[in-house]
Design a protein around this motif. Structure first.
Motif, PDB file in Angstrom:
ATOM      1  N   LEU A 102       0.900  -0.845  -0.196  1.00 45.77           N
ATOM      2  CA  LEU A 102       0.084  -0.136   0.382  1.00 45.77           C
ATOM      3  C   LEU A 102       0.408   1.431   0.243  1.00 45.77           C
ATOM      4  O   LEU A 102       0.458   2.517  -0.166  1.00 45.77           O
ATOM      5  CB  LEU A 102      -0.692  -0.359   0.974  1.00 45.77           C
ATOM      6  CG  LEU A 102      -2.061  -0.919   1.231  1.00 45.77           C
ATOM      7  CD1 LEU A 102      -3.076  -0.735   2.476  1.00 45.77           C
ATOM      8  CD2 LEU A 102      -2.926  -0.508  -0.256  1.00 45.77           C
ATOM      9  N   ALA A 103       2.053   1.210   0.949  1.00 48.88           N
ATOM     10  CA  ALA A 103       2.829   2.406   1.020  1.00 48.88           C
ATOM     11  C   ALA A 103       3.483   3.292  -0.065  1.00 48.88           C
ATOM     12  O   ALA A 103       3.359   4.372  -0.989  1.00 48.88           O
ATOM     13  CB  ALA A 103       4.061   2.483   1.538  1.00 48.88           C
ATOM     14  N   ALA A 104       3.655   1.679  -1.105  1.00 47.06           N
ATOM     15  CA  ALA A 104       4.100   2.021  -2.881  1.00 47.06           C
ATOM     16  C   ALA A 104       3.162   2.120  -3.862  1.00 47.06           C
ATOM     17  O   ALA A 104       3.176   3.228  -4.650  1.00 47.06           O
ATOM     18  CB  ALA A 104       4.355   0.487  -3.301  1.00 47.06           C
ATOM     19  N   LEU A 105       1.890   1.781  -3.600  1.00 47.28           N
ATOM     20  CA  LEU A 105       0.958   2.747  -4.707  1.00 47.28           C
ATOM     21  C   LEU A 105       0.406   3.989  -3.503  1.00 47.28           C
ATOM     22  O   LEU A 105      -0.001   4.715  -4.168  1.00 47.28           O
ATOM     23  CB  LEU A 105      -0.635   1.713  -4.269  1.00 47.28           C
ATOM     24  CG  LEU A 105      -0.334   0.389  -4.197  1.00 47.28           C
ATOM     25  CD1 LEU A 105      -1.378  -0.691  -4.278  1.00 47.28           C
ATOM     26  CD2 LEU A 105       0.149   0.391  -5.794  1.00 47.28           C
ATOM     27  N   ALA A 106       0.495   3.740  -2.327  1.00 49.33           N
ATOM     28  CA  ALA A 106       0.299   5.793  -1.427  1.00 49.33           C
ATOM     29  C   ALA A 106       1.014   6.245  -2.473  1.00 49.33           C
ATOM     30  O   ALA A 106       0.857   7.638  -2.994  1.00 49.33           O
ATOM     31  CB  ALA A 106       0.623   5.479  -1.126  1.00 49.33           C
ATOM     32  N   LEU A 107       2.218   6.246  -2.829  1.00 49.00           N
ATOM     33  CA  LEU A 107       3.617   7.514  -3.722  1.00 49.00           C
ATOM     34  C   LEU A 107       3.279   7.521  -5.101  1.00 49.00           C
ATOM     35  O   LEU A 107       3.373   8.537  -5.333  1.00 49.00           O
ATOM     36  CB  LEU A 107       4.765   6.211  -3.247  1.00 49.00           C
ATOM     37  CG  LEU A 107       5.689   6.508  -2.015  1.00 49.00           C
ATOM     38  CD1 LEU A 107       7.007   5.662  -1.772  1.00 49.00           C
ATOM     39  CD2 LEU A 107       5.909   7.757  -1.867  1.00 49.00           C
ATOM     40  N   ARG A 108       2.256   6.237  -5.879  1.00 47.33           N
ATOM     41  CA  ARG A 108       1.849   6.226  -7.044  1.00 47.33           C
ATOM     42  C   ARG A 108       0.728   7.339  -6.765  1.00 47.33           C
ATOM     43  O   ARG A 108       0.027   7.307  -7.947  1.00 47.33           O
ATOM     44  CB  ARG A 108       1.891   5.436  -7.601  1.00 47.33           C
ATOM     45  CG  ARG A 108       3.219   4.793  -7.784  1.00 47.33           C
ATOM     46  CD  ARG A 108       3.169   3.623  -9.000  1.00 47.33           C
ATOM     47  NE  ARG A 108       4.532   3.252  -9.411  1.00 47.33           N
ATOM     48  CZ  ARG A 108       5.496   2.538  -8.982  1.00 47.33           C
ATOM     49  NH1 ARG A 108       4.955   1.796  -7.588  1.00 47.33           N
ATOM     50  NH2 ARG A 108       6.003   1.875  -9.566  1.00 47.33           N
ATOM     51  N   ARG A 109      -0.067   7.988  -5.901  1.00 48.12           N
ATOM     52  CA  ARG A 109      -1.138   8.724  -5.477  1.00 48.12           C
ATOM     53  C   ARG A 109      -2.160   7.706  -6.283  1.00 48.12           C
ATOM     54  O   ARG A 109      -3.307   8.531  -6.898  1.00 48.12           O
ATOM     55  CB  ARG A 109      -0.822   9.866  -6.751  1.00 48.12           C
ATOM     56  CG  ARG A 109       0.060  10.842  -5.732  1.00 48.12           C
ATOM     57  CD  ARG A 109       0.711  12.038  -6.852  1.00 48.12           C
ATOM     58  NE  ARG A 109       1.283  12.797  -5.364  1.00 48.12           N
ATOM     59  CZ  ARG A 109       1.782  13.604  -5.130  1.00 48.12           C
ATOM     60  NH1 ARG A 109       0.890  13.662  -3.807  1.00 48.12           N
ATOM     61  NH2 ARG A 109       2.855  14.104  -4.695  1.00 48.12           N
ATOM     62  N   PHE A 110      -2.277   6.450  -6.291  1.00 47.76           N
ATOM     63  CA  PHE A 110      -3.731   5.702  -6.179  1.00 47.76           C
ATOM     64  C   PHE A 110      -4.532   6.167  -5.616  1.00 47.76           C
ATOM     65  O   PHE A 110      -4.410   6.167  -4.024  1.00 47.76           O
ATOM     66  CB  PHE A 110      -3.574   4.242  -5.804  1.00 47.76           C
ATOM     67  CG  PHE A 110      -2.904   3.278  -6.740  1.00 47.76           C
ATOM     68  CD1 PHE A 110      -3.650   2.574  -7.212  1.00 47.76           C
ATOM     69  CD2 PHE A 110      -1.111   3.636  -7.570  1.00 47.76           C
ATOM     70  CE1 PHE A 110      -3.089   1.463  -8.565  1.00 47.76           C
ATOM     71  CE2 PHE A 110      -1.084   2.450  -9.014  1.00 47.76           C
ATOM     72  CZ  PHE A 110      -2.131   1.937  -9.270  1.00 47.76           C
ATOM     73  N   PRO A 111      -5.960   7.073  -5.649  1.00 46.67           N
ATOM     74  CA  PRO A 111      -6.774   7.032  -5.270  1.00 46.67           C
ATOM     75  C   PRO A 111      -7.587   6.421  -4.065  1.00 46.67           C
ATOM     76  O   PRO A 111      -7.739   7.169  -2.676  1.00 46.67           O
ATOM     77  CB  PRO A 111      -8.081   7.556  -6.330  1.00 46.67           C
ATOM     78  CG  PRO A 111      -7.265   7.089  -7.207  1.00 46.67           C
ATOM     79  CD  PRO A 111      -6.277   6.429  -7.351  1.00 46.67           C
ATOM     80  N   SER A 112      -7.868   5.212  -3.694  1.00 49.36           N
ATOM     81  CA  SER A 112      -8.271   4.410  -2.687  1.00 49.36           C
ATOM     82  C   SER A 112      -7.207   3.815  -2.230  1.00 49.36           C
ATOM     83  O   SER A 112      -6.948   3.387  -0.881  1.00 49.36           O
ATOM     84  CB  SER A 112      -9.077   3.070  -3.363  1.00 49.36           C
ATOM     85  OG  SER A 112      -8.044   2.738  -4.096  1.00 49.36           O
ATOM     86  N   ALA A 113      -5.198   4.287  -1.975  1.00 49.67           N
ATOM     87  CA  ALA A 113      -4.457   4.180  -1.207  1.00 49.67           C
ATOM     88  C   ALA A 113      -5.284   4.514  -0.247  1.00 49.67           C
ATOM     89  O   ALA A 113      -4.480   5.932  -0.290  1.00 49.67           O
ATOM     90  CB  ALA A 113      -3.505   3.938  -2.308  1.00 49.67           C
TER      91      ALA A 113
END
Length: 340
Positions: A102-113
Motif C-alpha cells: 500500500l505504501a508503494a501505491l500511495a507514493l504513486r497516488r492511487f486514489p483508493s490507497a
C-alpha cells in the motif's frame, strides 16, 4: 579494534542534513559513534531510535517521508558511505530493498490507497536471504527474485503489479481489492495480464474475493483495450470495420468471434486479453481459431493491449498493411457475419 572516528564533528552539523534520518553507519561516517548516538536518545534527549540501527534526529513524530527512509535504511544493506559522493536521495544507498504494498501505491497516488500517515506498517521488499525481522513500522516482505525497482521521489519502489500483489495479500476486503486493481488498469499503470501473473505467482488466486476482483479487472482491461482499438482505427484513418462480430460458415460451424472485421479484404483483428495461467488452454483456442480462419483466406491480426497502449502507430501500420495486402491474395471464403 576501535572504529570511532579520531576527530568527531559537533552534532550541530547534522541539523543541515535534509532528511534527519540516519543509520548508525551513516552517523559513524559523520563522526558520531554508536554510543554517542544512543546517548542522544535518552528520555528527554533530542534524538529517537526509530528502528534498530536507525535514528531520527529530532524529538517529534516522524513525517511520512522520514518513516519511508527509515524503513529502507533498516531493511537495506549497509548504505554507501557519505564520502563516496552518492547523493543522499540516491535510491542505490538502500541496497536491494524497495517499498512495496500500500505504501508503494500511495507514493504513486492511487486514489483508493490510504494516506501514508495512516499506515501502521510500511511494506518493504527484500531478498529472501536477508536476515531481519519485521519490527515497528517496517514489515518485511521476502522474495526469491526481486523485480527491478522504480525510483519515485528518490526512493526505490516495487513495480505496480508486484506492489498490488503485496497489498492484496494483506487486504481481506473485496471492495478495496477491486478498487485497487481497477485503478491500476484505468490509470494506465500496467496491463491486467501483468497483475494477474503477479497474483498467481503470490498464490492469491485461490481467495474468492481476489478471484471476483480479477474478473472486474479483466473486464476493465478489455473495455480499455477496445476503446484504444476504436481510437487507433479512427486516428489512423483506416476504413471502419464491423465491430465485435461472430463469423460463421453458411449453414456450417461457428468460426469464432473477432473484435473487428473488414469483410471486403477479409481481415480480422483480435485482442489478446488472456490472463496468464499455468495452462495454455486459452492460447490453444486462439491458435486453432486463427489457423481455421486463415485456411479460409481470412487474415487475422493479433494485438495485445500492451502493444495498443505503447505503440499504437506501429499497430495501425500492421493493420493497414494487412488491408492493402488483400488485393494480392485469392478471394476468401464467404462467411456469415453476426453481431456478438
Amino acid at each position: 579494534m576501535n572504529n570511532t572516528p579520531l576527530s568527531p564533528l559537533p552534532l550541530s552539523h547534522l541539523s543541515a542534513v535534509q532528511l534527519r534520518v540516519l543509520s548508525v553507519a551513516q552517523l559513524h561516517a559523520h563522526g558520531v559513534s554508536a554510543a554517542r548516538a544512543t546517548a542522544q536518545c535518552r528520555p528527554g534527549g533530542p534524538w529517537q531510535l526509530l528502528l534498530p540501527g536507525v535514528f531520527l534526529l529530532h524529538p517529534g513524530p516522524p513525517t511520512s517521508e522520514e518513516r519511508l527512509h527509515a524503513t529502507l535504511l533498516y531493511a537495506g544493506r549497509p548504505p554507501l558511505p557519505a564520502q563516496s559522493g552518492a547523493r543522499k536521495t540516491d535510491a542505490l544507498r538502500y541496497g536491494e530493498a524497495m517499498i512495496t504494498g500500500l505504501a508503494a501505491l500511495a507514493l504513486r497516488r492511487f486514489p483508493s490507497a490510504p494516506p501514508m500517515l495512516s499506515l501502521d506498517r510500511i511494506d518493504v521488499l527484500v531478498p529472501r536471504t536477508r536476515r531481519l525481522r519485521s519490527i515497528g513500522c517496517a514489515r518485511l516482505v521476502r522474495a526469491h527474485a526481486l523485480p527491478r525497482a522504480e525510483v519515485i521521489t528518490g526512493l526505490p519502489v516495487a513495480p505496480v503489479p508486484r506492489a498490488l500483489a503485496d497489498a492484496v495479500a494483506q487486504l481481506p476486503d473485496a471492495n478495496a481489492v477491486r478498487r485497487l486493481l481497477t485503478e491500476a488498469v484505468r490509470g494506465g499503470h500496467c496491463e491486467p495480464a501483468a497483475v494477474v501473473a503477479e497474483l498467481n505467482r503470490a498464490r492469491l488466486l485461490n481467495r474468492p474475493h481476489v478471484v471476483d476482483a480479477v474478473g472486474s479487472l479483466l473486464a476493465e482491461g478489455r473495455a480499455l483495450a477496445e476503446a484504444r482499438l476504436y481510437q487507433l482505427v479512427r486516428s489512423a484513418g483506416l476504413p471502419e470495420p464491423l465491430w465485435n462480430v461472430d463469423l460463421r460458415l453458411p449453414g456450417g460451424p461457428h468460426l469464432g468471434g473477432v473484435d473487428a472485421y473488414w469483410p471486403g479484404p477479409a481481415v480480422a483483428v483480435e485482442l489478446d486479453t488472456r490472463a496468464p495461467r499455468h495452462d495454455d488452454a486459452l492460447w490453444s483456442e486462439y491458435a486453432r481459431k486463427r489457423e481455421h480462419l486463415e485456411r479460409l483466406g481470412i487474415t487475422v491480426v493479433h494485438i495485445t493491449p500492451r502493444k495498443l497502449r505503447e505503440s499504437p502507430e506501429q499497430q495501425a501500420t500492421v493493420v493497414r498493411t494487412a488491408l492493402m495486402a488483400a488485393t494480392d491474395r485469392d478471394p476468401a471464403a464467404y462467411v456469415v457475419v453476426l453481431p456478438r
